[in-house]
Each structure stands twice: as C-alpha cells, then as structure tokens.
Motif scaffolding. Sequence first.
Motif, PDB file in Angstrom:
ATOM      1  N   VAL A   1       7.436   6.325  -3.267  1.00  0.00           N
ATOM      2  CA  VAL A   1       6.592   5.488  -4.096  1.00  0.00           C
ATOM      3  C   VAL A   1       6.977   5.741  -5.544  1.00  0.00           C
ATOM      4  CG1 VAL A   1       4.223   5.067  -4.823  1.00  0.00           C
ATOM      5  CG2 VAL A   1       4.727   5.490  -2.427  1.00  0.00           C
ATOM      6  N   SER A   4       3.562   5.897 -11.305  1.00  0.00           N
ATOM      7  CA  SER A   4       2.465   5.002 -11.653  1.00  0.00           C
ATOM      8  C   SER A   4       2.900   4.026 -12.741  1.00  0.00           C
ATOM      9  CB  SER A   4       1.274   5.822 -12.134  1.00  0.00           C
ATOM     10  OG  SER A   4       0.208   4.980 -12.438  1.00  0.00           O
ATOM     11  N   TRP A  30       3.751  -1.448  -9.620  1.00  0.00           N
ATOM     12  CA  TRP A  30       3.006  -0.361  -8.985  1.00  0.00           C
ATOM     13  C   TRP A  30       1.963   0.158  -9.965  1.00  0.00           C
ATOM     14  CZ3 TRP A  30       4.172   1.397  -4.020  1.00  0.00           C
ATOM     15  CH2 TRP A  30       5.330   0.857  -3.457  1.00  0.00           C
ATOM     16  N   LYS A  33      -1.059   3.753  -6.120  1.00  0.00           N
ATOM     17  CA  LYS A  33      -0.665   3.306  -4.787  1.00  0.00           C
ATOM     18  C   LYS A  33      -1.008   1.838  -4.553  1.00  0.00           C
ATOM     19  CE  LYS A  33      -0.542   7.725  -2.490  1.00  0.00           C
ATOM     20  NZ  LYS A  33      -0.826   8.454  -1.282  1.00  0.00           N
ATOM     21  N   ASN A  34      -1.526   1.167  -5.568  1.00  0.00           N
ATOM     22  CA  ASN A  34      -1.784  -0.274  -5.483  1.00  0.00           C
ATOM     23  C   ASN A  34      -0.587  -1.019  -6.043  1.00  0.00           C
ATOM     24  OD1 ASN A  34      -4.351   0.223  -4.461  1.00  0.00           O
ATOM     25  ND2 ASN A  34      -5.255   0.282  -6.490  1.00  0.00           N
ATOM     26  N   TYR A  59      -2.831  -2.803  -1.344  1.00  0.00           N
ATOM     27  CA  TYR A  59      -3.299  -1.433  -1.571  1.00  0.00           C
ATOM     28  C   TYR A  59      -2.861  -0.550  -0.403  1.00  0.00           C
ATOM     29  CZ  TYR A  59      -7.005  -2.432   1.826  1.00  0.00           C
ATOM     30  OH  TYR A  59      -7.688  -2.764   2.965  1.00  0.00           O
ATOM     31  N   TRP A  60      -2.836   0.747  -0.664  1.00  0.00           N
ATOM     32  CA  TRP A  60      -2.492   1.725   0.363  1.00  0.00           C
ATOM     33  C   TRP A  60      -3.775   2.194   1.028  1.00  0.00           C
ATOM     34  CZ3 TRP A  60       1.281   3.232   3.270  1.00  0.00           C
ATOM     35  CH2 TRP A  60       1.224   4.470   3.928  1.00  0.00           C
ATOM     36  N   GLU A  62      -5.252   4.891   3.107  1.00  0.00           N
ATOM     37  CA  GLU A  62      -4.947   6.280   3.477  1.00  0.00           C
ATOM     38  C   GLU A  62      -5.311   6.572   4.927  1.00  0.00           C
ATOM     39  OE1 GLU A  62      -2.950   9.451   2.517  1.00  0.00           O
ATOM     40  OE2 GLU A  62      -3.501   8.131   0.872  1.00  0.00           O
ATOM     41  N   GLN A  65      -2.764   4.738   7.037  1.00  0.00           N
ATOM     42  CA  GLN A  65      -1.396   4.921   6.560  1.00  0.00           C
ATOM     43  C   GLN A  65      -0.638   3.594   6.556  1.00  0.00           C
ATOM     44  OE1 GLN A  65       0.114   8.257   5.566  1.00  0.00           O
ATOM     45  NE2 GLN A  65      -2.087   8.199   5.173  1.00  0.00           N
ATOM     46  N   HIS A  67       0.119  -0.233   4.207  1.00  0.00           N
ATOM     47  CA  HIS A  67      -0.025  -1.122   3.055  1.00  0.00           C
ATOM     48  C   HIS A  67      -0.791  -2.339   3.554  1.00  0.00           C
ATOM     49  CE1 HIS A  67       2.567   0.913   0.202  1.00  0.00           C
ATOM     50  NE2 HIS A  67       3.428   1.125   1.184  1.00  0.00           N
ATOM     51  N   GLU A 125       8.100   1.909   4.626  1.00  0.00           N
ATOM     52  CA  GLU A 125       7.392   3.154   4.959  1.00  0.00           C
ATOM     53  C   GLU A 125       7.769   3.622   6.365  1.00  0.00           C
ATOM     54  OE1 GLU A 125       5.403   5.156   3.108  1.00  0.00           O
ATOM     55  OE2 GLU A 125       5.751   3.823   1.407  1.00  0.00           O
TER      56      GLU A 125
END
Length: 189
Positions: A1, A4, A30, A33-34, A59-60, A62, A65, A67, A125
């Motif tokens: 990734v 930021s 980026w 993580k968005n 968005y990611w 979590e 796991q 997108h 990913e």
Amino acid sequence: VPLSDAKQRYVYKVYYKKVAIGKMTQEYHWQGKNIAVKSLADLSFLFYSFGGTQQSEIYWNEQHQLHLTSSFLRKSRGFNPTHMSAKFDNINHKTDVIHNGIATVYDNKSAPIVDFNAINLQIIEGLKAGKRDFEFYMQTSDDVAHYFFQVIGKETIKTKFGKLETYRVEQVRKKYRTFIAWFALNLGH
C-alpha cells in the motif's frame, strides 16, 4: 500500500482481437487505506468512438481483508450511453443504483458486491498473498454479475520499458468473452 495521500497513474493500451482500439487510464489517490479511483476509457472501433469515466470510492475492510466499494459514479458514451450512480450499504450486500434516471435496489446475500476498480485492487492483494483463484460479485448497470478469475501462470512479457516478470490472470467460466491481464511483480503487481 502506498504512503498516505499518494497518487498513482497508469495508462493501459486496450486491444480487441489483437487490434489496438484505444487506451484506459486509472488514477489512484490513496488516503490511508481508503482509495479514490478514477478510470477513463477512450476507445474507437470501426468508426465508432466510445468510452467514459468512473469515479469509485473504495475502502479497506479489516474484518474481511477486502477492498470494498462504498460508491461510484459512471458516465459512458458511445454504443450505450449511461449515467449511473451506485451507493453500497455498510456490509456491501446491497446497492442503491440510479441508472439513466431509474432507481433500483440490488441485493446479494452470498458475498459483498463491488465495482471493477475494487476487483483490480483485490486481485493485487490476492497475488501478494499467493492466491490463485478469485471470485467476485460486481455491480453492473442492470445486474450483479458473478465473475471468476484465475492465475494461469507466470510470464515474461516485452514492453517498451523492457521485459517484465508477470502473473497472467484470465477471466474464466465465461465462454463468450476473453479477458486477460498481466500483473508485473516488480511494479507492485
């Protein structure tokens, strides 16, 4: 990734039956993580010009796991002009779509619904994690389509930048369509 607030831009040549028909550009912005993704296609074939844009907010998640898409706006021109917006619920199993002025709700209890920009990110990913088979539910203008992709193998391809080691990924289980993408290992897939 990426770091930021990083921006990335990729330009792809698009072919139809080995004939170059134009290009597609994807810009990734980026924000942690968005990701805001803007895709632009400018294509022409047999005197027809077509293409369009899509702006996706991704968005990611979590917990899963993955997108996931929170919304997108699509405008296309050419064969089938479209103005479409889609908003996804907080678990991505329901979408509210407005397509050419007509509102429709789509529901998929099997798995999250995403857009094509999230699919690309999720394949990247998966490749990094060693995954070889992919399954997605993608929101189209009039359906939630079920797509399958598979890593066919590693290939060295020649580009104007030199030779690249890649993973060859193909869409499978669709007899009427061929889609092949190469993900370069040394370029972050």
